[in-house]
Every structure is written in structure tokens, then in C-alpha cells.
Design a protein around this motif. Structure first.
Motif: not given
Length: 419
Positions: A27-29, A59-61, A65-67, A227-228
């Protein structure tokens, strides 16, 4: 070029390198302490490094809520029957968390993973208590209706490989990913495949992704999350999934190299097109025009034609009859030799007329029949074919022609010695 600072034996070391591809498997964040790597994703994006999945999608993930907003777009385009997405409410801060429509609900605080930051709220008073916790966390929150689930479903997609798993809680916890659970692989249905393919189109395309859904006791499915490439590998086929990811990385790198350096077309392919017309030009010869004057034949003999028939060879009798034509002498000698019945007339330009000499003897019957009047070019060509194809005459006519040839030779020698 990317500069990366490392710590080795307590000493900071800076490395400069140019990665060909970056595979992100974590996970990037996360809001947990020390799990914010978004600055590295931005640095790799500045360096123009390709990623798997793409750095843009990673970065979008970094915001759930954005996903989920992208899942709402898929739900609106396909409908609830094909894409059964659960309901979700977004609260930008604690001040907006006044009440909710139904209870019980699941409150998710900020951006977290593995069941962290999720609370089950069954009353309005508990909801207000959670709102105060959100105020201290200084983050956003989302709420979803609680679904009394029978089991969880996870559909993963690695390149063109699909797998589906069912997870059932054994410990009785409402979170299926917490405590003891039983995991088994189930058949991949067309409906599950459609879910994975629809989510794989998010953010320009996802090479690796997974869709999480809940199968309620009411017999309905509810999609709750996607999930990515940071998805964990589960089940009995972990090693197989790792090999699939490795093959996907090699395929991606090969594609990047091919796009960067396209293969040059071979130069030899264009050479036959340039030299092909040359032998055609060498084979074709210019035809004489209507106004062109024909070349005079040597001593009254016909010139060879430029067409294909002009290259035909004479038979031995014709060659023997044409030998006197080459010897020097008056025109009578050449004319009598050219009108021999055994010599085939070659098609081509017709010979010019020559005056008859009064001293020459009367020609024999065979010679008189072979003489043709002056014709135009097309008629002479036609007559030449007909003359060359006529059968040879009898032995008597041949004897007369030989005698006429001998008399012509004697007259030629006599004229030479007399001069």
C-alpha cells in the motif's frame, strides 16, 4: 534519473539509477504511523518511470472514497443487476456526521487496511461517539449499511488469469478478515469475470486488481471494495500467482522496449522493387515507327526481324543456299542466291527493289514462282510467314535452282577476271 537515499550500517548512502519498471506490491498510503509512501510515488512519476500497476492508478488508490466514486460510475452505467454496489455515505469531517438513515451501520475512518478503522454502530448515540473520534483523527469518514453476511467473495485478476475465493468466518466475528476464517476456491462465473473486467478499466487500466463482495443471508451479493496491485495473495495457489505476476512484469517490460525502439524495416525488402523494372527494360526493344525507314539488306538479302520470330534459326539447307550471298559480286549474284527455293524468308523489313540486268538469263520456273511483288510492311510480314511455311518443292526444281546458282557464279567470276 532517480536519486534514492539509503541507510547502510548507520550511514546514509545516495544511489542514482534509472529503473526500467517499478512493481508496487504494498500500500502506498495508510493512516497508520510510518506507512505514507506517497512522496516516493510522486518522485517516480517525476522520473518518468513506468509502473505495474501504473503510478497514476496507484496514487489514485491512496484514497478509498475516491476509488469508491469510480465504482459509482460503473454502477450507474451497468445498473444494480449487473454491478450490485453497496450504498455508501461520505462525510468530509465530523461536523457533517449528525445522523444516518438506518442502523446498524459500518463506519470507516479515513484510509486504512486490513480491518483497521472500521466500527459497527447500532444506535444513534454510538454514532455520535464515533463522530467525536473522527474529530480527533482530523479526517473524513464513510458509512455503509451493515450486511449480515454468509460469506465473503474475492475475485482477483492478474493479467488474463482469474480466480475466485470464498471466505467464511469461523470465530463469529462480523469482520470476515479478522479472526479465524475458512478459505476455499470457487468456480469463476461470467458475472464475477464481468466485475473484475469492469474494475480493471479504472484509472487507465489495472493489470492487477481484486474485487471484494459480501454474500448476504438474503442471497444477494454486494460489492464493497476494489484493490489494486497491493492486494495480498491468498489461497493454495500463491506460488502460481507469483509466477503470473513475474510473467506479467516481463511482458510489460518487453512491450515498453518495443514501443520505445520500434523495429526498423529491412532495407533488402525495397531492393527488388527498384531492380525489378531493369530486366524488363533490357528485354523490350523499340519497334520502328510508321515513318521510320527500314535498314537496307546487304546485297538484296532480307534483314532479320525484331520480333520473336526473327530470332529463329535457319535449317542447314537454308544456310548453304545463303552462302553465295556473302561473296562479293554483282547484284545478279545476290538476287539469284536470295531467290533460292530452299531459303526461308525471315520476317522483318522488306528488301528494296533492285533492277534486273539484261545480261542475266531467264530464271527457271521455280524462281519465277518465288518472286513476290512490292508490298507494304504488314503484307510483306504476312507473306514472309506464308513463304517460310510452304513445303519444299521436288527434286527437279532443286536441280534447276542449283544449276541457276552455278551459272550465276560462273558469270560473276567471268566478270571479275574480265575487269
Amino acid at each position: 534519473m532517480i536519486d534514492m537515499q539509503l541507510v547502510r550500517n548507520g550511514t546514509k548512502v545516495v544511489r542514482s539509477f534509472k529503473p526500467d519498471l517499478v512493481l508496487v506490491r504494498q500500500h502506498a498510503y495508510s493512516m497508520a504511523q510510518g506507512e505514507d509512501f506517497r512522496s516516493l510515488i510522486i518522485g517516480l512519476q517525476y522520473g518518468g518511470v513506468p509502473g505495474l500497476n501504473s503510478l497514476h492508478s496507484i496514487y489514485n488508490f491512496c484514497s478509498k472514497p475516491w476509488v469508491f466514486s469510480q465504482l459509482i460510475k460503473i454502477f450507474q452505467s451497468q445498473g444494480p443487476e449487473k454491478f450490485p454496489l453497496t450504498e455508501q455515505t461520505f462525510y468530509p469531517n465530523h461536523k457533517e456526521m449528525l445522523t444516518t438513515a438506518t442502523f446498524p451501520v459500518v463506519v470507516k475512518l479515513g484510509h486504512a487496511h486490513a480491518g483497521m478503522g472500521k466500527v459497527k454502530v447500532e444506535s444513534h448515540s454510538d454514532f455520535q461517539d464515533i463522530a467525536s473520534v473522527v474529530a480527533l483523527a482530523k479526517t473524513y469518514a464513510t458509512t455503509e449499511p451493515y450486511i449480515d453476511s454468509k460469506y465473503d467473495v474475492r475475485i482477483q485478476k492478474i493479467g488474463s488469469n482469474y480466480k475466485a475465493y470464498m471466505r467464511t468466518s469461523i470465530s463469529g466475528n462480523w469482520k470476515a478478515n479478522t479472526g479465524s476464517a475458512m478459505l476455499e476456491q470457487i468456480a469463476m462465473s461470467d458475472r464475477y469475470r464481468m466485475w473484475a473486467d469492469s474494475c480493471a478499466e479504472m484509472f487507465g487500466g489495472l493489470d492487477i486488481c481484486a474485487v471484494k463482495a459480501v454474500h448476504g443471508k438474503d442471497g444477494k451479493d454486494y460489492i464493497i471494495e476494489v484493490m489494486d496491485s497491493s492486494m495480498p495473495l491468498i489461497g493454495e495457489h500463491v506460488e502460481e500467482d507469483r509466477l503470473l505476476i513475474a510473467d506479467l512484469v516481463i511482458t510489460k517490460m518487453t512491450q515498453l522496449v518495443t514501443d520505445t525502439h520500434p523495429p526498423q524495416p529491412p532495407l533488402a525488402s525495397s531492393q527488388p522493387q527498384q531492380i525489378q523494372p531493369q530486366p524488363m527494360k533490357a528485354q523490350t526493344q523499340p519497334q520502328p515507327g510508321p515513318g521510320a525507314q527500314p535498314k537496307p539488306a546487304s546485297q538484296g538479302g532480307p534483314c532479320p526481324a525484331t520480333g520473336p520470330q526473327g530470332s529463329q534459326l535457319q535449317n542447314p539447307q537454308q544456310q548453304s543456299a545463303s552462302q553465295p550471298q556473302k561473296s562479293p559480286g554483282p547484284p545478279q549474284q545476290a538476287r539469284s542466291a536470295s531467290t533460292s527455293p530452299n531459303q526461308a524468308f525471315k520476317p522483318g523489313t522488306f528488301p528494296p527493289q533492285q533492277p534486273r540486268n539484261a545480261t542475266q538469263g531467264q530464271p527457271g520456273p521455280g524462281t519465277a514462282q518465288r518472286q513476290t511483288p512490292q508490298l507494304n510492311k504488314s503484307q510483306s510480314l504476312t507473306n514472309s510467314f506464308s513463304v517460310s511455311e510452304t513445303p519444299q518443292r521436288g527434286n527437279g526444281i532443286e536441280d534447276e535452282a542449283k544449276a541457276e546458282t552455278i551459272r550465276s557464279l560462273r558469270q560473276s567470276f567471268a566478270s571479275l577476271f574480265s575487269d
